[in-house]
Structures are given as structure tokens and as C-alpha cells.
Design a protein around this motif. Structure first.
Motif, PDB file in Angstrom:
ATOM      1  N   LYS A   1       0.723  -1.502  -0.204  1.00  0.00           N
ATOM      2  CA  LYS A   1       0.300  -0.327   0.218  1.00  0.00           C
ATOM      3  C   LYS A   1       0.743   0.909   0.326  1.00  0.00           C
ATOM      4  N   PRO A   2       0.585   2.530  -0.916  1.00  0.00           N
ATOM      5  CA  PRO A   2       1.631   3.065  -0.973  1.00  0.00           C
ATOM      6  C   PRO A   2       1.189   4.550   0.608  1.00  0.00           C
ATOM      7  N   THR A   3       2.051   4.900   0.940  1.00  0.00           N
ATOM      8  CA  THR A   3       1.669   5.316   2.407  1.00  0.00           C
ATOM      9  C   THR A   3       1.695   6.705   2.271  1.00  0.00           C
ATOM     10  N   ARG A   4       0.607   7.299   2.946  1.00  0.00           N
ATOM     11  CA  ARG A   4      -0.069   8.339   3.162  1.00  0.00           C
ATOM     12  C   ARG A   4       0.341   9.585   3.571  1.00  0.00           C
ATOM     13  N   GLU A   5       0.601  10.863   3.240  1.00  0.00           N
ATOM     14  CA  GLU A   5       1.629  11.491   2.986  1.00  0.00           C
ATOM     15  C   GLU A   5       0.989  12.143   4.393  1.00  0.00           C
ATOM     16  N   PRO A   6       1.734  12.758   5.582  1.00  0.00           N
ATOM     17  CA  PRO A   6       1.028  13.514   6.744  1.00  0.00           C
ATOM     18  C   PRO A   6       0.715  14.478   6.837  1.00  0.00           C
TER      19      PRO A   6
END
Length: 126
Positions: A6-11
């Protein structure tokens, strides 16, 4: 076949915190300016670029001179309160009901006392 990670989300929380801190900073910084005397009604003009009035000489309709909330007795006293760079470009905030000849006379006295430029601060028209 391998599963795709899964692509990591931007904080976004960090961005929200920065924006909030900037908002608080500008709210605090905006209140540092001396408020305009409530007894003065500004002259209205249209289509002029306005400037802030941190070190302006306020002139009431009866000719009284005020600087930073205190009454000033003379132009010389006002100019001695300013630092050298501020004396080169002096701002006047006149009351709307101040007679034009008094304003012109005041500007001439400021120039005679050493002010290189005299700027008149007005209210932006609609």
C-alpha cells in the motif's frame, strides 16, 4: 504473485499544525500596531495605494497633534521623537474636518524642520 504494498499517505497533520501556528503568529503580530485614535475621521480617497501608519503624526480637526496616543506640543518635539530614518519620510493622519490650509501649513513646517517627504494617510475609497 506478490501483493502490492500500500502506498504510504502524506502526513497532513504536520501541515495543519504549521498553518495553525502561522495563523496564531499573524494574529498576534497584527495587534502590535498602535490603534488609530477613534476621535479622528480619515479623509476618503479612491484608487490610491495605502500604507501602514506605525509612526504617523495624527492631526485632529482642531489642529491638535498626537503621536502614539500622546499629545505633542510642536513639530520639533514630534521630529525629535523619531529616529533618523523615520524623519526622512513623515506620515500625517489628518482628520477629515481639518482645514486644508492647516494641513498644507503643517506639511510645510515639517519640510522646513528637515522632513524630506511628507505623506498624507487617507482612507481607501470604495
Amino acid at each position: 504473485m506478490r501483493a502490492r504494498p500500500k502506498p504510504t499517505r502524506e502526513p497532513t497533520i504536520a501541515l495543519i499544525n504549521i498553518v495553525f501556528l502561522m495563523l496564531v503568529f499573524f494574529m498576534v503580530a497584527g495587534t502590535l500596531a498602535q490603534p488609530l485614535d477613534k476621535a479622528v475621521t480619515l479623509v476618503r480617497t479612491a484608487d490610491l495605494e495605502g500604507r501602514a501608519t506605525p509612526d504617523a503624526l495624527v492631526v485632529h480637526a482642531d489642529g491638535q497633534l498626537w503621536y502614539r496616543g500622546q499629545k505633542i506640543e510642536s513639530i520639533s518635539t514630534f521630529l525629535t521623537l523619531l529616529d533618523a530614518p523615520a524623519r526622512t519620510s513623515v506620515r500625517i493622519v489628518p482628520d477629515r474636518d481639518l482645514a486644508a490650509h492647516q494641513l498644507v501649513s503643517l506639511a510645510a513646517r515639517l519640510r522646513a524642520e528637515g522632513a524630506e517627504r511628507v505623506l498624507i494617510v487617507t482612507e481607501r475609497g470604495i
